[in-house]
Design a protein around this motif. Sequence first.
Motif, PDB file in Angstrom:
ATOM      1  N   GLU A 140       0.870  -1.174   0.000  1.00 17.32           N
ATOM      2  CA  GLU A 140       0.000   0.000   0.000  1.00 17.32           C
ATOM      3  C   GLU A 140       0.907   1.224   0.000  1.00 17.32           C
ATOM      4  OE1 GLU A 140      -2.631  -0.395   3.323  1.00 17.32           O
ATOM      5  OE2 GLU A 140      -3.429  -2.328   2.616  1.00 17.32           O
ATOM      6  N   LEU A 141       0.867   2.007  -1.081  1.00 16.73           N
ATOM      7  CA  LEU A 141       1.817   3.078  -1.313  1.00 16.73           C
ATOM      8  C   LEU A 141       1.179   4.431  -1.013  1.00 16.73           C
ATOM      9  CD1 LEU A 141       3.181   1.776  -4.735  1.00 16.73           C
ATOM     10  CD2 LEU A 141       4.009   1.219  -2.436  1.00 16.73           C
ATOM     11  N   ALA A 142       1.783   5.187  -0.114  1.00 19.79           N
ATOM     12  CA  ALA A 142       1.276   6.516   0.230  1.00 19.79           C
ATOM     13  C   ALA A 142       1.848   7.551  -0.730  1.00 19.79           C
ATOM     14  CB  ALA A 142       1.651   6.861   1.664  1.00 19.79           C
ATOM     15  N   GLY A 143       1.014   8.496  -1.156  1.00 24.29           N
ATOM     16  CA  GLY A 143       1.458   9.589  -2.007  1.00 24.29           C
ATOM     17  C   GLY A 143       1.946   9.154  -3.370  1.00 24.29           C
ATOM     18  N   ALA A 144       1.471   8.046  -3.861  1.00 19.03           N
ATOM     19  CA  ALA A 144       1.972   7.493  -5.123  1.00 19.03           C
ATOM     20  C   ALA A 144       1.137   7.949  -6.309  1.00 19.03           C
ATOM     21  CB  ALA A 144       1.984   5.968  -5.059  1.00 19.03           C
ATOM     22  N   SER A 145       1.738   7.806  -7.494  1.00 20.72           N
ATOM     23  CA  SER A 145       1.061   8.098  -8.758  1.00 20.72           C
ATOM     24  C   SER A 145       1.118   6.869  -9.650  1.00 20.72           C
ATOM     25  CB  SER A 145       1.738   9.297  -9.450  1.00 20.72           C
ATOM     26  OG  SER A 145       1.670  10.459  -8.642  1.00 20.72           O
ATOM     27  N   ILE A 146       0.243   6.846 -10.654  1.00 19.35           N
ATOM     28  CA  ILE A 146       0.183   5.734 -11.603  1.00 19.35           C
ATOM     29  C   ILE A 146       0.192   6.309 -13.005  1.00 19.35           C
ATOM     30  CG2 ILE A 146      -1.127   3.727 -12.405  1.00 19.35           C
ATOM     31  CD1 ILE A 146      -2.471   3.625  -9.662  1.00 19.35           C
ATOM     32  N   LEU A 147       1.108   5.828 -13.839  1.00 22.97           N
ATOM     33  CA  LEU A 147       1.178   6.246 -15.231  1.00 22.97           C
ATOM     34  C   LEU A 147       0.585   5.158 -16.114  1.00 22.97           C
ATOM     35  CD1 LEU A 147       2.133   8.228 -17.428  1.00 22.97           C
ATOM     36  CD2 LEU A 147       4.351   7.017 -17.429  1.00 22.97           C
ATOM     37  N   ILE A 148      -0.328   5.570 -16.991  1.00 30.26           N
ATOM     38  CA  ILE A 148      -1.030   4.647 -17.890  1.00 30.26           C
ATOM     39  C   ILE A 148      -0.655   4.976 -19.327  1.00 30.26           C
ATOM     40  CG2 ILE A 148      -3.297   3.882 -18.702  1.00 30.26           C
ATOM     41  CD1 ILE A 148      -4.376   4.812 -15.920  1.00 30.26           C
ATOM     42  N   GLU A 149      -0.268   3.956 -20.070  1.00 32.57           N
ATOM     43  CA  GLU A 149       0.038   4.118 -21.492  1.00 32.57           C
ATOM     44  C   GLU A 149      -0.550   2.948 -22.268  1.00 32.57           C
ATOM     45  OE1 GLU A 149       4.075   4.991 -22.630  1.00 32.57           O
ATOM     46  OE2 GLU A 149       4.555   5.773 -20.635  1.00 32.57           O
ATOM     47  N   GLY A 150      -1.264   3.241 -23.347  1.00 30.95           N
ATOM     48  CA  GLY A 150      -1.792   2.184 -24.196  1.00 30.95           C
ATOM     49  C   GLY A 150      -2.718   1.219 -23.487  1.00 30.95           C
ATOM     50  N   GLY A 151      -3.463   1.702 -22.504  1.00 28.91           N
ATOM     51  CA  GLY A 151      -4.412   0.860 -21.785  1.00 28.91           C
ATOM     52  C   GLY A 151      -3.802   0.013 -20.702  1.00 28.91           C
ATOM     53  N   ALA A 152      -2.484   0.153 -20.464  1.00 32.49           N
ATOM     54  CA  ALA A 152      -1.798  -0.643 -19.457  1.00 32.49           C
ATOM     55  C   ALA A 152      -1.111   0.269 -18.446  1.00 32.49           C
ATOM     56  CB  ALA A 152      -0.776  -1.561 -20.114  1.00 32.49           C
ATOM     57  N   ILE A 153      -0.775  -0.292 -17.289  1.00 34.33           N
ATOM     58  CA  ILE A 153      -0.036   0.445 -16.260  1.00 34.33           C
ATOM     59  C   ILE A 153       1.444   0.440 -16.648  1.00 34.33           C
ATOM     60  CG2 ILE A 153       0.631   0.495 -13.831  1.00 34.33           C
ATOM     61  CD1 ILE A 153      -2.076  -0.909 -13.236  1.00 34.33           C
ATOM     62  N   ALA A 154       2.004   1.634 -16.828  1.00 38.47           N
ATOM     63  CA  ALA A 154       3.412   1.749 -17.220  1.00 38.47           C
ATOM     64  C   ALA A 154       4.331   1.893 -16.019  1.00 38.47           C
ATOM     65  CB  ALA A 154       3.595   2.938 -18.159  1.00 38.47           C
ATOM     66  N   ALA A 155       3.864   2.575 -14.966  1.00 35.29           N
ATOM     67  CA  ALA A 155       4.705   2.787 -13.789  1.00 35.29           C
ATOM     68  C   ALA A 155       3.833   3.145 -12.601  1.00 35.29           C
ATOM     69  CB  ALA A 155       5.715   3.900 -14.057  1.00 35.29           C
ATOM     70  N   ILE A 156       4.333   2.819 -11.406  1.00 33.84           N
ATOM     71  CA  ILE A 156       3.678   3.191 -10.149  1.00 33.84           C
ATOM     72  C   ILE A 156       4.765   3.664  -9.197  1.00 33.84           C
ATOM     73  CG2 ILE A 156       2.286   2.431  -8.177  1.00 33.84           C
ATOM     74  CD1 ILE A 156       1.117   0.251  -9.865  1.00 33.84           C
ATOM     75  N   GLY A 157       4.526   4.774  -8.523  1.00 36.69           N
ATOM     76  CA  GLY A 157       5.498   5.245  -7.548  1.00 36.69           C
ATOM     77  C   GLY A 157       5.323   6.712  -7.254  1.00 36.69           C
ATOM     78  N   PRO A 158       6.120   7.244  -6.340  1.00 29.92           N
ATOM     79  CA  PRO A 158       6.030   8.673  -5.995  1.00 29.92           C
ATOM     80  C   PRO A 158       6.711   9.532  -7.047  1.00 29.92           C
ATOM     81  CG  PRO A 158       7.774   7.608  -4.737  1.00 29.92           C
ATOM     82  CD  PRO A 158       7.095   6.510  -5.518  1.00 29.92           C
ATOM     83  N   GLY A 159       6.194  10.738  -7.214  1.00 31.33           N
ATOM     84  CA  GLY A 159       6.857  11.732  -8.031  1.00 31.33           C
ATOM     85  C   GLY A 159       6.909  11.459  -9.515  1.00 31.33           C
ATOM     86  N   LEU A 160       6.018  10.645 -10.049  1.00 30.06           N
ATOM     87  CA  LEU A 160       6.026  10.378 -11.483  1.00 30.06           C
ATOM     88  C   LEU A 160       5.624  11.624 -12.261  1.00 30.06           C
ATOM     89  CD1 LEU A 160       4.282   6.872 -11.724  1.00 30.06           C
ATOM     90  CD2 LEU A 160       6.723   7.361 -11.642  1.00 30.06           C
ATOM     91  N   THR A 161       6.267  11.824 -13.410  1.00 30.88           N
ATOM     92  CA  THR A 161       5.887  12.908 -14.307  1.00 30.88           C
ATOM     93  C   THR A 161       5.682  12.345 -15.701  1.00 30.88           C
ATOM     94  OG1 THR A 161       8.201  13.419 -14.815  1.00 30.88           O
ATOM     95  CG2 THR A 161       7.178  14.633 -12.986  1.00 30.88           C
ATOM     96  N   ALA A 162       4.835  13.010 -16.471  1.00 36.82           N
ATOM     97  CA  ALA A 162       4.555  12.586 -17.847  1.00 36.82           C
ATOM     98  C   ALA A 162       4.084  13.801 -18.630  1.00 36.82           C
ATOM     99  CB  ALA A 162       3.512  11.475 -17.869  1.00 36.82           C
ATOM    100  N   PRO A 163       5.005  14.568 -19.202  1.00 31.96           N
ATOM    101  CA  PRO A 163       4.621  15.760 -19.956  1.00 31.96           C
ATOM    102  C   PRO A 163       3.607  15.438 -21.047  1.00 31.96           C
ATOM    103  CG  PRO A 163       6.992  15.700 -19.610  1.00 31.96           C
ATOM    104  CD  PRO A 163       6.463  14.365 -19.151  1.00 31.96           C
ATOM    105  N   GLY A 164       2.559  16.216 -21.103  1.00 30.45           N
ATOM    106  CA  GLY A 164       1.520  16.031 -22.102  1.00 30.45           C
ATOM    107  C   GLY A 164       0.448  15.036 -21.729  1.00 30.45           C
ATOM    108  N   ALA A 165       0.615  14.322 -20.605  1.00 34.05           N
ATOM    109  CA  ALA A 165      -0.380  13.332 -20.193  1.00 34.05           C
ATOM    110  C   ALA A 165      -1.616  14.018 -19.607  1.00 34.05           C
ATOM    111  CB  ALA A 165       0.203  12.381 -19.161  1.00 34.05           C
ATOM    112  N   GLU A 166      -2.767  13.370 -19.771  1.00 37.71           N
ATOM    113  CA  GLU A 166      -3.971  13.794 -19.047  1.00 37.71           C
ATOM    114  C   GLU A 166      -3.757  13.482 -17.571  1.00 37.71           C
ATOM    115  OE1 GLU A 166      -8.671  12.509 -18.444  1.00 37.71           O
ATOM    116  OE2 GLU A 166      -7.556  11.755 -20.198  1.00 37.71           O
ATOM    117  N   VAL A 167      -4.036  14.431 -16.710  1.00 40.85           N
ATOM    118  CA  VAL A 167      -3.804  14.258 -15.281  1.00 40.85           C
ATOM    119  C   VAL A 167      -5.133  14.079 -14.550  1.00 40.85           C
ATOM    120  CG1 VAL A 167      -2.941  15.336 -13.168  1.00 40.85           C
ATOM    121  CG2 VAL A 167      -1.644  15.557 -15.311  1.00 40.85           C
TER     122      VAL A 167
END
Length: 447
Positions: A21-48
Amino acid sequence: MAKILIRNADRVVTMDGARRELAGASILIEGGAIAAIGPGLTAPGAEVIDATGCVVTPGLVNTHHHLYQSLTRAVPGGQDALLFGWLKTLYPIWARYRPEDMRISTQLGLAELALSGCTMSSDHLYLYPNGSRLDDTIHAARELGLRFHATRGAMSIGESKGGLPPDSLVEDEAAILDDCIRVVDAFHDPSPQAMTRVALAPCSPFSVSRELMRDAALLARDKGVMLHTHLAENDEDIAYSLAQFGCRPGQYAEELGWTGADVWHAHCVKLDAAEISLFAHTRTGVAHCPCSNCRLGSGIAPVRAMRDAGVKVGLGVDGSASNDAGDLIGEARQLMLLQRVANGADAMSAREALEIATLGGASVLGRAAELGSLEPGKRADIALWDLRALQAAGSWDPVAALVLCGPHRVRHLLVEGRQIVRDGQLITLEERALAERARRATARLMA
């Protein structure tokens, strides 16, 4: 498909192997799949999607439903009946259904599930009056956007042959098998990202012949699809099996090829220790439907014993004529409470109930490799729950709060990375218009 970043969740409940169970985490989604999970993720141009104040979980999985029943809630003649009497009350009403009723009831039931955090549902459709087909439900599910495991159910033994259903609702067994082949060939998608899969599902041992049960199992394995039916639902069910087949339901299932990792049975309220052991070593799954079992007075399924033995268990809301709701997160709470009633207050935690509602259901439906947990590489079926809601106010443990107190309406819901619910509202269908169509259909059935 555009990238999506779910940002700054209060807690991400991964349901991974370590149950992190991750506190303060983010999830990045690409192409219908989970690309990354963790704190401080960035993705320029992504829908937030801002997840501040939210607990994020895998989408819930519903392993047993009869969506057509969504138009027959709270029917007076069936409100206080046991299973067999309840069926006899409702069969004549269901015989009046049309294809449009199947479409509306499917969308109504799936919409209710989506708002309770469900991203994937099976459906057991076993009657086809007035030209209705499984196709009607599949097309309806595609419009709404949930993953759908449609099961081609069937009944072949009517009242004239000693069965429960009226003869008008049963089918010829050769025609049943032919249509099973048709719908599998037309709609089943075995790919990891599949939105539609098909299983074969004779209704129950008391509504089809021994031969159809066996033939369905052979056909399913030839086609590479799963098998589903009702089993050991209540005392009447056990008595029927002993009288008609000379054995308990688990033994009957085993004799006909209805055990294995490609089989899941609904209810199993009355499984004994030997049947639980059989299901465990064969990897046979169980769809546990606690609210329906209470509503029909069927009993408390031995889920604690099943889980301890290693049986795969998922949650099901069952049909809306025997629940009469489709609140899957509420079903997880009822599961936990019943196991505590039967076995003590420490018999099941809120987290275990949530696991059964997510990863447990994905395992039962054969989808655990790609669904049921939040991990890189898995499909992006995700529920966001706003813990700032009134129901959760005052809670100290945000994860346990989901099961113990709520909220029971999801804030955001994504399926294959596509948003289905936004800010607590369906965005693929208009709720009020759907409810009005359902009211008109119900009024016609009542006339």
